[in-house]
Design an enzyme around this catalytic site. Structure first.
Site, PDB file in Angstrom:
ATOM      1  N   HIS A 121      59.518   5.974 -12.923  1.00  0.00           N
ATOM      2  CA  HIS A 121      58.164   6.160 -13.433  1.00  0.00           C
ATOM      3  C   HIS A 121      57.459   4.835 -13.743  1.00  0.00           C
ATOM      4  O   HIS A 121      58.063   3.870 -14.203  1.00  0.00           O
ATOM      5  CB  HIS A 121      58.188   7.021 -14.700  1.00  0.00           C
ATOM      6  N   ASP A 122      56.184   4.793 -13.426  1.00  0.00           N
ATOM      7  CA  ASP A 122      55.293   3.683 -13.769  1.00  0.00           C
ATOM      8  C   ASP A 122      55.593   2.389 -13.022  1.00  0.00           C
ATOM      9  O   ASP A 122      55.108   1.326 -13.409  1.00  0.00           O
ATOM     10  CB  ASP A 122      55.304   3.419 -15.279  1.00  0.00           C
ATOM     11  N   GLY A 139      62.130   2.114 -14.921  1.00  0.00           N
ATOM     12  CA  GLY A 139      60.740   2.380 -15.265  1.00  0.00           C
ATOM     13  C   GLY A 139      59.930   1.120 -15.510  1.00  0.00           C
ATOM     14  O   GLY A 139      60.444   0.113 -15.993  1.00  0.00           O
TER      15      GLY A 139
END
Length: 265
Positions: A121-122, A139
């Site tokens: 994520h991200d 992440g």
């Protein structure tokens, strides 16, 4: 009209260009968009608010846009963007962003993501990036243009990999990697510059010479890296490539960098 295999499931609301191909048993969610020239092989799952550019090929058993592996995630409206001319090979996983990290995971153009690589994520991945088999990005990782992360390597969350950098196979990256740098080892240390990559991409002898000299100054024993950054900036203020290293370090000077191993006496 998109060519969709009879066993595939494409949800109402999904937006597919007219020439997109969707293979057997693949599942496409309602908020997914896929640009022209897309080829989705069999047994692929694409879900969430996922936007895929043109000429993207995704191979069997890849999963893109599913809920991120962040325990703080609470179902927020987040997304995932894949650029143009991207190859995503078998068993790759790419997760969307989170509210606390900008709400987006982004893969740039002309990237090659090999078997079983993971983009958490991200993450923000630039153009022409290669993630080799089983490479793992935690992440919030940032990867610059033309960087390569070799097989079975892992990059810790929030780390930055500079453009044109190379991460050797089976390397654990705990700190930031400067642009043009080459790191290796169980816990990554700088082994020098990515000279092979620079030559392949057409960097001139003078450009490489300046980068080498700046590197020696930055990681000399005369002071800290932060102190030496100012000297390099003064000496090479007109060298675009050297200043990319300077700007990279200055951007987040509090973060630790991968550095060369100290020579034993």
């Amino acid at each position: 009209m998109a060519q969709i295999h009879p066993t595939a499931i494409v949800a109402d609301g999904a937006c597919l260009a007219d020439d997109v191909e969707v293979g057997a048993y693949s599942i496409i969610g309602e908020k997914v968009s896929i640009g022209a020239g897309g080829k989705i092989h069999s047994h692929v799952v694409i879900d969430g608010n996922t936007k895929i550019g043109t000429n993207v090929e995704i191979f069997p058993f890849a999963a893109v846009g599913l809920v991120p592996q962040d325990l703080k995630f609470g179902g927020e409206d987040v997304g995932c963007e894949i650029g143009n001319h991207v190859n995503i090979r078998e068993y790759v996983t790419i997760h969307p962003g989170t509210k606390g990290g900008g709400s987006i995971t982004r893969i740039g153009n002309h990237c090659h993501i090999m078997v079983s690589a993971h983009v958490a994520h991200d993450c923000l991945v630039g153009d022409h990036v290669i993630l080799v088999n089983h490479a793992t990005l935690g992440g919030h990782v940032e990867v610059g243009d033309h960087a390569m992360v070799a097989g079975m390597s892992a990059v810790i969350q929030f780390a930055r990999i500079g453009e044109h950098a190379f991460v050797g196979g089976m390397t654990g990256v705990e700190n930031d990697v400067i642009p043009f740098g080459s790191v290796l080892g169980n816990r990554a240390h700088l082994g020098g510059l990515n000279i092979v990559g620079l030559k392949r991409r057409g960097f001139s002898r003078d450009q490489i010479h300046n980068l080498r000299h700046a590197y020696k100054i930055l990681f000399s024993d005369e002071g800290t890296v932060i102190e030496q950054v100012e000297k390099v900036a003064a000496d090479y203020s007109d060298d675009v490539n050297v200043m990319k290293i300077v700007d990279f370090i200055r951007k987040d000077a509090k973060k630790a960098l991968c550095t060369p191993r100290k020579q034993k006496d």
